[in-house]
Design an enzyme around this catalytic site. Structure first.
Site, PDB file in Angstrom:
ATOM      1  N   GLU A 147       1.814  -4.827  -2.447  1.00 57.27           N
ATOM      2  CA  GLU A 147       1.702  -3.826  -3.499  1.00 57.27           C
ATOM      3  C   GLU A 147       2.888  -3.988  -4.465  1.00 57.27           C
ATOM      4  OE1 GLU A 147       2.023   0.322  -2.382  1.00 57.27           O
ATOM      5  OE2 GLU A 147       0.499   0.876  -3.838  1.00 57.27           O
ATOM      6  N   GLY A 199      10.529   1.766   2.050  1.00 55.59           N
ATOM      7  CA  GLY A 199      10.525   2.389   3.364  1.00 55.59           C
ATOM      8  C   GLY A 199       9.508   1.741   4.281  1.00 55.59           C
ATOM      9  N   MET A 213       4.996   0.115   4.257  1.00 54.00           N
ATOM     10  CA  MET A 213       3.795  -0.197   3.479  1.00 54.00           C
ATOM     11  C   MET A 213       2.567  -0.070   4.364  1.00 54.00           C
ATOM     12  SD  MET A 213       2.350  -1.110   0.647  1.00 54.00           S
ATOM     13  CE  MET A 213       0.579  -1.337   0.488  1.00 54.00           C
ATOM     14  N   ASN A 256      -0.348  -1.363   4.905  1.00 50.00           N
ATOM     15  CA  ASN A 256      -1.359  -2.397   5.116  1.00 50.00           C
ATOM     16  C   ASN A 256      -2.354  -1.929   6.187  1.00 50.00           C
ATOM     17  OD1 ASN A 256       0.388  -4.118   3.519  1.00 50.00           O
ATOM     18  ND2 ASN A 256       1.623  -4.256   5.383  1.00 50.00           N
ATOM     19  N   HIS A 316       3.345   9.210   7.224  1.00 51.33           N
ATOM     20  CA  HIS A 316       2.931   8.926   5.838  1.00 51.33           C
ATOM     21  C   HIS A 316       2.023   7.687   5.807  1.00 51.33           C
ATOM     22  CE1 HIS A 316       3.925   8.474   1.378  1.00 51.33           C
ATOM     23  NE2 HIS A 316       3.466   7.266   1.679  1.00 51.33           N
ATOM     24  N   GLU A 317       2.459   6.625   6.450  1.00 47.54           N
ATOM     25  CA  GLU A 317       1.656   5.382   6.419  1.00 47.54           C
ATOM     26  C   GLU A 317       0.341   5.572   7.153  1.00 47.54           C
ATOM     27  OE1 GLU A 317       2.815   3.470   4.291  1.00 47.54           O
ATOM     28  OE2 GLU A 317       4.834   4.309   4.259  1.00 47.54           O
ATOM     29  N   HIS A 324      -2.255   7.205   5.073  1.00 46.82           N
ATOM     30  CA  HIS A 324      -2.839   6.274   4.098  1.00 46.82           C
ATOM     31  C   HIS A 324      -4.056   5.529   4.654  1.00 46.82           C
ATOM     32  CE1 HIS A 324      -0.375   6.350   0.528  1.00 46.82           C
ATOM     33  NE2 HIS A 324       0.723   5.954   1.114  1.00 46.82           N
ATOM     34  N   GLU A 354       0.001   8.586  -3.189  1.00 48.60           N
ATOM     35  CA  GLU A 354       1.311   8.843  -2.584  1.00 48.60           C
ATOM     36  C   GLU A 354       1.564  10.324  -2.335  1.00 48.60           C
ATOM     37  OE1 GLU A 354       2.719   6.686  -1.185  1.00 48.60           O
ATOM     38  OE2 GLU A 354       1.997   4.868  -2.153  1.00 48.60           O
TER      39      GLU A 354
HETATM   40 ZN   LIG Z   1       2.749   5.703   0.546  1.00 51.70          ZN
END
Ligand SMILES: [Zn+2]
Length: 852
Positions: A127, A266, A268, A270, A300-301, A304, A323
């Site tokens: 990204e 921090g 990602m 994927n 957080h990840e 996603h 985000e």
């Molecule tokens: Zn994020």
């Protein structure tokens, strides 16, 4: 970075011409230390046969291009960034055989050699638009496809991608091939490859779709520091919470989390293969704030995987929603499903402070920002996109109600799974479940920039009884929007040394002035706190009596949240040059003793450093600095042995000390001739103390090199670079500048460490020559370096410590002379200018003193 950009218009045009089916990507990682072979076969259709388009690839060279059986000459079709594809058929098969480059910038396929054992570790970071550095790809989020990776690599490696890792097939001595199954249909920026002799710890989690394998990976030399149990526990809580909240099963086949070295951000998200900054494997004692932050990052990840990966934005203008949603969802999960019940306090103290800061720069923008091209989005991973968006999303939840919000989310996931969406797709579902009109709300909150200020005005009679009370709302010049706020007002009374809440009012604030009729006829409270409980996104002020009460009782609040809000208001008033910086220094020093909220403590110590360095009148600086350093030492000495506060206070003391006497004390701690009970002089504390000595001119180069010998790791290499650059001599600063700015040899993490050391200047005048040098190098660096590296240099080699009128004028002159420079570069430089302009206003206010 000319040539590497992609505009939104180009992306829209290409999406109309191309519908991608599948990629077969074969990578040979055994060819050399600098490059690898990348062979991509992509099948795609086009509704307009005969037209032409392009595919993205950044590679050293292209050996062959075959489109529908026909050879295209790389010399005329490949320009280093794109491959032109003439004469599309209805159904197309394209094969590109290329030699691609390993990166040392944290973008594309990053290659790292562990100094501990000389092992090679690779990880990908794609990204915003860097998977084109690994394979040929139609690089935009709405051209989803399936991907099958085949990887040839040393047979002793672990090879991880989005699909579960298959059994490798031996190819020749010491080399094997891993043929991964095709992924589900997804965007290219969440594909991933992580490879190397990583250590792995495995577990599994029960989910709605059955048992899902979990893996945690880190370098072999870091395994001794990995606390996998904590990470698995947090991860499993997240799986349960999100599957339930979203009413949607986990979308992928497995979930690996990989701690990777030399990482820019921090983490990602994927798909099924999350990469996380290795700083989150703790090799020494860290603060509670960092441990809490790691948990938030993990959640957080994971969030996603649904919001972002299962349902994906069509274009980068909805990055904010991606985000902000992850921030909101992970904080909600952390507060409701883990030990960190005060996660929203931390959110207010750190995330919201970030949002307010960003929202007052000249570069601020509406949450829904126009994203014209990739350069626009690269600089938009900012406090608006993450923190303000999440604050406003929190308010949206309050506005539509939690239950309708969750019902809308569930409908959204069910309807758009595996697809691409825009903001209106989500708002449509929320409007349907809540019955609320979200058009007006969206316009006021999402389509305008700036933060409002809310100020209480209270009038009393001669008995001290309130005769009128209101909240006055204002805006900053240029951002003329007043907004509706649902918020609480707290009434506090002094009882002994304590400030006790005696009542709480909740009301809608709107327009220029909102009456608080409930206060009229009552005795004026000792302290009135607007936005108690932190529901609103706004700067707050205290009335005169309340401010006096707060200053007289700095440790009066039992809860950390109102304390954080009052201190936050004081910080805003300092930054806004309404009160002198010295008053803020006094308030913080009085507030520190006994503070146990780790993030609040961390925030206060950071603000203290900024104030002393930037916001005090020059003639007050030496005295305030000496007083502050002495106070920090005293507090550190008295702190509970082994406590979080002790660690933070010693670290802050080390970061600010300048005198030979303090440097000698730091040395005594390092060498063990002075002991603070409970303070571990571990690897990181050794570097903290040594760096402070180096900055004060009290540690030699030999001593720093020797410490590196003792800590011969990649982190040790970074710490060494920082300590060397922190030395106060002109030669040390020149060496840091040459290594970081004039050469491109340093990997991202060492460059970052070098810039941190460079910016540390006990006597800022050593940075004077860089006022000119800095502005002179900008265009060149922007053109020649990758985005992540150029951005780091522009931000961190700025000689901000000077905080002088001369620096401000030089930066303004550059901006005036370079109106046509790339917009993203202009934005970063103007943010530097803004911070100096703010500092000078604060310095003037400080010079004027209390009466100003
Ligand atoms: Zn994020």
């Amino acid at each position: 970075m000319p040539g590497k950009n992609l505009t939104r218009d180009e992306a829209i045009a290409r999406a109309a011409l191309v519908s991608v089916d599948h990629y077969d990507v074969a990578l040979d990682l055994t060819t050399s230390e600098k490059t690898f072979r990348s062979t991509t076969t992509v099948t795609f259709s086009s509704p307009e046969p005969g037209t032409s388009t392009f595919i993205d690839l950044i590679a050293e060279s292209v050996q062959s291009i075959t489109l529908n059986g026909e050879q295209l000459d790389p010399a005329t079709h490949f320009d280093g960034v794109r491959i032109q594809l003439p004469e599309l058929a209805g159904q197309n098969e394209l094969t590109i055989d290329a030699t691609a480059l390993y990166m040392n910038t944290g973008e594309g396929l990053h290659r790292f050699v562990d100094p501990v054992d000389d092992e090679v570790y690779l990880y990908s970071q794609f990204e915003v638009a860097d998977c084109r550095r690994m394979f040929a790809v139609f690089e935009q989020p709405d051209l989803k496809a399936t991907y099958a990776f085949t990887v040839t690599a040393p047979s002793h490696w672990e090879v991880v991608s989005n699909s579960p890792t298959p059994e490798p097939t031996p190819v020749r001595d010491g080399v094997a091939t891993w043929a991964f199954e095709a992924t589900p249909r997804m965007s290219c920026y969440i594909t991933a490859l992580v490879a190397g002799p990583y250590a792995v710890v495995r577990d599994e989690v029960e989910t709605r779709k059955g048992t899902v394998p979990l893996g945690i990976f880190c370098r072999k030399s870091m395994l001794q520091h990995l606390d996998a149990d904590n990470i698995f526990d947090c991860t499993k809580r997240g799986f349960a919470f999100f599957e339930n909240e979203f009413d949607s099963e986990y979308p992928f086949a497995k979930y690996d989390q990989l701690f990777t070295p030399e990482y820019n951000m921090g983490a990602m998200e994927n798909a099924g293969a999350v990469t996380i900054n290795e700083i989150y494997v703790f090799r020494a004692k860290v603060t509670e704030a960092i441990i809490e932050r790691r948990a938030l990052t993990i959640l957080h990840e994971l969030a996603h995987m649904w919001f972002g990966n299962l349902v994906t934005m069509k274009w980068w203008n909805d990055l904010w929603l991606n985000e902000s949603f992850a921030e909101w969802a992970s904080t909600t999960c952390q507060a409701e499903a883990t030990q960190w019940e005060t996660a929203w306090t931390t959110f207010g103290t750190s995330e919201k402070a970030w949002a307010y800061r960003q929202d007052q720069l000249s570069s601020t923008h509406p949450i829904v920002a126009p994203i014209r091209d990739l350069e626009d989005v690269e600089v938009n991973f900012d406090g608006i996109t993450y923190a303000k968006g999440a604050s406003v999303l929190k308010q949206l939840v309050a506005y539509v109600g939690r239950e309708p919000f969750v019902a809308g989310l569930r409908a959204y996931f069910a309807k758009h799974a595996w697809g691409n969406t825009t903001l209106s797709d989500l708002l449509d579902e929320l409007a349907a479940t809540s019955g609320r009109d979200l058009d007006t709300w969206s316009k006021l909150w999402l389509e305008t920039a700036g933060v409002n200020t809310l100020r209480p005005e209270v009038e009393v009679d001669d008995q001290g009884v309130v005769t009128s009370a209101r909240i006055v709302q204002t805006y900053a010049e240029g951002y003329e929007t007043l907004r509706p706020h649902r918020l609480a007002v707290g009434l506090y009374a002094v009882q002994g040394d304590a400030l006790v809440r005696t009542d709480r009012l909740e009301l809608d604030v709107d327009g220029e002035s909102t009456d608080i009729p409930e206060l009229v006829g009552r005795a004026q409270p000792d302290l009135l706190l607007v936005n108690d409980d932190d529901l609103a996104y706004a700067k707050i002020r205290l009335d005169e009596r309340s401010l006096a009460t707060a200053l007289a009782h700095p440790r009066g609040f039992q809860d950390s949240l109102p304390r954080a809000l009052v201190l936050g208001a004081a910080w805003d008033m300092t930054r806004d040059a309404e009160t002198p910086g010295r008053a803020f220094v006094d308030l913080v020093l009085a507030s520190l003793p006994g503070e146990t909220d780790s993030t609040l403590l961390r925030t206060l110590l950071g603000q203290l450093q900024t104030t002393v360095a930037m916001y005090l009148a020059p003639e007050h600086r030496d005295e305030s600095l000496a007083r502050t350093v002495a106070a920090l030492k005293e507090l550190a000495t008295r702190a509970e042995p082994g406590s979080d506060a002790q660690l933070q206070l010693v670290t802050a003391y080390a970061a600010m000390l300048t005198s030979a006497e303090d440097a000698a004390y730091a040395r005594a701690l390092l060498e063990g001739t002075e002991v603070l009970e409970g303070l571990a002089i571990d690897t990181e504390m050794r570097w903290t103390l040594l760096t402070s000595m180096a900055a004060a001119g009290a540690a030699s180069e030999e001593e720093i090199r020797a410490e590196r010998e003792r800590d011969n790791t990649s982190t040790g290499r970074e710490r060494e670079a920082r300590a060397l650059a922190a030395r106060p001599s002109a030669e040390a600063k020149a060496a840091a500048w040459a290594a970081g700015v004039e050469s491109d040899e340093l990997p991202n993490s060492v460059l970052d460490a070098t810039s941190l050391g460079f910016g540390r200047a006990v006597d800022p005048s050593v940075l004077q020559p860089y006022v000119e040098k800095y502005h002179a190098m900008l265009l060149d660096v922007w053109e020649k370096r990758t985005h992540a590296i150029a951005e780091g240099i522009v931000q961190q080699f700025y000689p901000a410590a000077l905080a002088s009128r001369e620096l401000l004028e030089a930066t303004q002159a550059w901006l005036d002379a370079h109106r046509e420079a790339p917009a993203a570069l202009v934005r970063l430089v103007s943010e530097n200018r803004d911070s100096i302009a703010r500092a000078l206003r604060a310095q003037e206010r400080d010079a004027a003193g209390q009466q100003g």
